[in-house]
Write a protein that holds these residues in place. Structure first.
Motif, short mmCIF file in Angstrom:
data_model
loop_
_atom_site.label_atom_id
_atom_site.label_comp_id
_atom_site.label_asym_id
_atom_site.label_seq_id
_atom_site.Cartn_x
_atom_site.Cartn_y
_atom_site.Cartn_z
N THR A 1 2.00 9.00 -3.40
CA THR A 1 0.96 8.95 -4.43
C THR A 1 1.41 9.68 -5.68
N ARG B 1 -4.80 -0.94 -6.37
CA ARG B 1 -5.25 -1.67 -5.19
C ARG B 1 -4.11 -2.38 -4.45
N GLY B 2 -3.04 -1.65 -4.26
CA GLY B 2 -1.93 -2.19 -3.50
C GLY B 2 -1.00 -3.11 -4.26
N ARG C 1 2.13 10.33 2.76
CA ARG C 1 1.49 9.45 1.78
C ARG C 1 1.22 10.19 0.47
N TYR D 1 0.01 0.50 -11.05
CA TYR D 1 -0.32 0.46 -9.63
C TYR D 1 -1.82 0.46 -9.46
N THR E 1 0.84 -1.20 0.00
CA THR E 1 0.00 0.00 0.00
C THR E 1 0.88 1.25 0.00
N GLN E 2 0.29 2.35 -0.47
CA GLN E 2 1.03 3.61 -0.46
C GLN E 2 1.34 4.07 0.95
N GLU E 3 0.45 3.77 1.88
CA GLU E 3 0.69 4.14 3.27
C GLU E 3 1.91 3.42 3.83
#
Length: 244
Positions: free
Chosen positions: A192, A208-209, A188, A206, A176-178
């Motif tokens: 992005t 959904r993770g 974050r 990229y 994930t981006q987080e």
């Protein structure tokens, strides 16, 4: 050393350090190696905590993170199938100020701390192999610090993606981006924007993770020199061959 599926994650020879052990050491280690699951987010050790095992990932990636008092963190190195998590055990420290967190799920093998210390102290080949790996890991830590200070977030993300891919089979990361932001120690929103820039350039996709690298040579051209410095040192110091 027969009887293991060649590419299976439950084959200890999928870890480069284990595969580089001379036969006498390998025969001593094999009965002591314990296959373990390394699920996403699992903490292998905390800052200052007791370290009971070293871990040899086969198809997982472990991040070494420095965590500040306010909870903020930044990645200082990544360890995958090329290495071992827990160098402080055989280097004599017994604990470390960093946290070891599984960033990409998979499997690995663990070895008790007393066993690795005994091997390090009494086996010259083991000591030299582990010291070479430690030197390569220090190079990665040093270069990460320089990169985070002097290079753009786009370049940092490229470096991070390439280092991660080198430690996996395939060209896809589930991330994930987080989580990437926590690894790089940035906001974050910055991740992005950087990921969108790489996607617009046709280097990655990229969704959904799931991050898929579409153009690795292009990614290598876009990153800073830090990735090449780290890769060259790992290639120079660590053998890339099965144990004999």
């Amino acid at each position: 050393m027969q009887g293991f599926p060649v590419k299976a994650p439950d084959n200890p020879l999928q870890n480069q350090l284990l595969a580089s052990l001379p036969d006498a050491e390998w025969q001593r280690w094999l009965p002591q190696l314990e296959l373990v699951d390394l699920p996403l987010g699992k903490v292998l050790y905390e800052s200052g905590g007791q370290m009971s095992y070293v871990y040899f990932p086969t198809n997982a990636i472990v991040s070494l993170l420095y965590v500040l008092e306010n909870g903020a963190s930044a990645e200082i190195a990544v360890v995958g199938c090329e290495g071992v998590v827990g160098i402080s055990i055989f280097m004599g420290g017994g604990s470390t100020p960093s946290r070891a967190l599984v960033q990409s799920a998979g499997k690995g093998f663990r070895l008790r701390s007393d066993a690795i210390k005994a091997e390090f102290e009494h086996s010259g080949p083991v000591m030299h192999l582990m010291l070479r790996y430690t030197q390569a890991l220090i190079t990665q830590m040093t270069q990460t610090a320089v990169c985070n200070r002097h290079h753009s977030l786009d370049q940092q993300l490229c470096r991070w993606l390439l280092l991660s891919l080198d430690r996996l089979q395939g060209d896809e990361l589930i991330m994930t981006q987080e989580l990437i932001a926590n690894m790089l120690g940035v906001r974050r929103e910055g991740v992005t924007e950087a990921a969108l820039n790489l996607q617009k350039a046709g280097l990655i996709s990229y969704a959904r993770g799931h991050i898929t690298v579409l153009d690795r040579p292009g990614l290598e051209q876009r990153t800073c020199e830090c990735y090449a410095v780290v890769k060259k040192e790992y290639d120079r110091l660590l053998p890339n061959r099965p144990a004999t």
